[in-house]
Motif scaffolding. Structure first.
Motif, mmCIF file in Angstrom:
data_model
loop_
_atom_site.group_PDB
_atom_site.id
_atom_site.type_symbol
_atom_site.label_atom_id
_atom_site.label_comp_id
_atom_site.label_asym_id
_atom_site.label_seq_id
_atom_site.Cartn_x
_atom_site.Cartn_y
_atom_site.Cartn_z
ATOM 1 N N UNK A 179 2.253 -64.391 11.436
ATOM 2 C CA UNK A 179 0.922 -65.010 11.330
ATOM 3 C C UNK A 179 -0.165 -63.949 11.418
ATOM 4 N N UNK A 180 -0.007 -63.011 12.316
ATOM 5 C CA UNK A 180 -0.952 -61.902 12.479
ATOM 6 C C UNK A 180 -1.043 -61.086 11.191
ATOM 7 N N UNK A 181 0.107 -60.749 10.620
ATOM 8 C CA UNK A 181 0.107 -59.982 9.378
ATOM 9 C C UNK A 181 -0.561 -60.731 8.235
ATOM 10 N N UNK A 182 -0.280 -62.028 8.128
ATOM 11 C CA UNK A 182 -0.917 -62.848 7.101
ATOM 12 C C UNK A 182 -2.425 -62.870 7.295
ATOM 13 N N UNK A 234 -7.816 -71.004 11.958
ATOM 14 C CA UNK A 234 -8.696 -70.149 11.162
ATOM 15 C C UNK A 234 -8.023 -69.717 9.860
ATOM 16 N N UNK A 235 -6.741 -69.385 9.930
ATOM 17 C CA UNK A 235 -6.012 -68.988 8.723
ATOM 18 C C UNK A 235 -5.946 -70.145 7.739
ATOM 19 N N UNK A 236 -5.657 -71.324 8.254
ATOM 20 C CA UNK A 236 -5.589 -72.489 7.365
ATOM 21 C C UNK A 236 -6.952 -72.770 6.729
ATOM 22 N N UNK A 237 -8.008 -72.588 7.488
ATOM 23 C CA UNK A 237 -9.351 -72.785 6.950
ATOM 24 C C UNK A 237 -9.657 -71.755 5.865
ATOM 25 N N UNK A 264 -12.801 -66.242 7.906
ATOM 26 C CA UNK A 264 -13.075 -66.800 9.229
ATOM 27 C C UNK A 264 -12.188 -66.155 10.301
ATOM 28 N N UNK A 265 -11.009 -65.686 9.902
ATOM 29 C CA UNK A 265 -10.074 -65.147 10.888
ATOM 30 C C UNK A 265 -10.334 -63.677 11.215
ATOM 31 N N UNK A 266 -11.298 -63.040 10.557
ATOM 32 C CA UNK A 266 -11.487 -61.599 10.720
ATOM 33 C C UNK A 266 -11.776 -61.204 12.156
ATOM 34 N N UNK A 318 -3.679 -65.283 -3.364
ATOM 35 C CA UNK A 318 -2.456 -65.657 -4.097
ATOM 36 C C UNK A 318 -1.750 -66.847 -3.459
ATOM 37 N N UNK A 319 -0.999 -67.567 -4.255
ATOM 38 C CA UNK A 319 -0.252 -68.706 -3.739
ATOM 39 C C UNK A 319 0.781 -68.303 -2.701
ATOM 40 N N UNK A 320 1.229 -67.053 -2.745
ATOM 41 C CA UNK A 320 2.219 -66.586 -1.776
ATOM 42 C C UNK A 320 1.671 -66.615 -0.352
ATOM 43 N N UNK A 321 0.346 -66.520 -0.214
ATOM 44 C CA UNK A 321 -0.252 -66.574 1.113
ATOM 45 C C UNK A 321 -0.074 -67.969 1.716
ATOM 46 N N UNK A 322 -0.336 -69.001 0.910
ATOM 47 C CA UNK A 322 -0.148 -70.376 1.376
ATOM 48 C C UNK A 322 1.324 -70.646 1.669
ATOM 49 N N UNK A 323 2.212 -70.146 0.817
ATOM 50 C CA UNK A 323 3.641 -70.347 1.047
ATOM 51 C C UNK A 323 4.073 -69.709 2.364
#
Length: 218
Positions: free
Chosen positions: A107-110, A149-152, A123-125, A162-167
């Protein structure tokens, strides 16, 4: 007041010592210092653990010294200490592991990749920066906030991410809802055996592996 008295009217007589600092004031003064000191100590411990891990992977002491910017004798000392015990089993570096520290690292890396992709407008910065500097810790509450925050950000910046981020987020989020125990020295989840590495080391490894995977690196 006599004619020879030259004191300023606001002096109030002889110098009076100011009141002492309250405990709350002292705590506020030291809070930032304590964070920096604690983060520094934790980073030193983490670096020591990573040195032992790299040595276990067969890296030379010269290479480790170069990467850690330490002297070769200092690295040699750490490696010698590590060799006194039983050699650890090989570390599993596959991305799909389901213990909590590994998932938190992913999660941190994403979040770091999202922050960079959005040029720090995500928002997550601020949360990512606080984690990196040791101002925030990986408590369940903080992890839940980072997830939010990541989901937002995935929703607000879906046109550039990219879609890979959501996946990746969906995989991490589902796994965090039903995590497993960290792997044991025998290679299987257990309630009693010690994990192969500390939670901080597993987060660090997972963070980097997740970032590499999102960038298309093997």
């Amino acid at each position: 007041m006599g004619s020879n008295d030259t004191r300023h009217p606001n002096d109030g007589g002889a110098h009076q010592p100011s009141r002492t600092l309250t405990e709350e004031q002292a705590a506020r003064i030291l809070a930032g210092m304590n964070e920096v000191i604690r983060a520094g100590e934790e980073m030193r411990k983490l670096r020591t653990e990573m040195i032992k891990m790299f040595a276990g992977l067969g890296w030379t002491q010269d290479k480790i010294a170069q990467l850690t910017e330490m002297s070769q004798p200092a690295v040699s000392k750490q490696v010698t200490k590590a060799k006194r015990g039983d050699p650890p089993p090989p570390m599993d570096l596959s991305l799909d592991q389901r213990d909590v520290p590994w998932l938190e690292g992913r999660l941190w890396g994403l979040a770091e990749e999202i922050s960079e992709a959005c040029h720090d407008a995500a928002r997550c910065t601020r949360y990512v920066n606080a984690l990196a500097r040791g101002r925030k810790r990986f408590t369940p509450e903080n992890v839940d906030e980072l997830r939010r925050l990541v989901e937002e950000d995935l929703r607000l910046h879906r046109s550039i991410l990219p879609g890979s981020y959501r996946e990746a987020y969906d995989q991490i989020s589902r796994a965090l809802d039903v995590p497993t125990k960290a792997p044991s020295a025998a290679g299987a989840p257990t309630r009693t055996a010690a994990p192969l590495a500390s939670p901080a080391a597993r987060r660090t490894l997972a963070c980097q592996i997740q970032r590499d995977r999102l960038r298309g690196d093997p």
